[in-house]
Design a protein around this motif. Structure first.
Motif: not given
Length: 127
Positions: A115-117, A120-124
């Protein structure tokens, strides 16, 4: 339960059928069926069972399952159409509520590594 002892085509299957007896007998004929209708279909199914008409019972169960899957597909299509209509009308809040109400996920996700990954990908990081 003469199917256990008699030499019938269902002999090998009869013990397995006992395990599915209750769900098979109590399956509602329709989503919105009333108790009176359910009782009528239960009596018909019990008569089929006592006569050894397993093929008739299985055909009826398959027909009910097909209707249920078609209903689920229609409901999904209807939800997509409603979402699209609300977005085109500019009612974003109602569209989001529609998605939230139809979601299988309730509450907050557990913060796992996956979920964290994804987050992070969605919100750089900002540049």
């Amino acid at each position: 339960f003469h199917l256990f002892t008699d030499q019938t085509v269902w002999k090998d299957l009869s013990l397995s059928m006992v395990h599915v007896f209750i769900p098979l007998m109590l399956q509602k004929p329709a989503v919105n069926s009333k108790a009176k209708s359910n009782a009528k279909f239960l009596a018909l199914r019990l008569a089929k069972w006592s006569e050894g008409d397993m093929q008739g019972l299985m055909d009826e169960a398959r027909e009910i399952q097909v209707r249920l899957t078609q209903l689920k597909k229609r409901k999904e299509i209807s939800c997509h159409a409603a979402f699209t209509r609300l977005m085109l009308l500019g009612q974003v809040g109602k569209a989001v509520k529609l998605i939230d109400n139809n979601s299988d996920v309730k509450g907050v996700h557990e913060l796992t590594r996956h979920v964290k990954t994804v987050l992070v990908c969605k919100h750089p990081d900002a540049k």
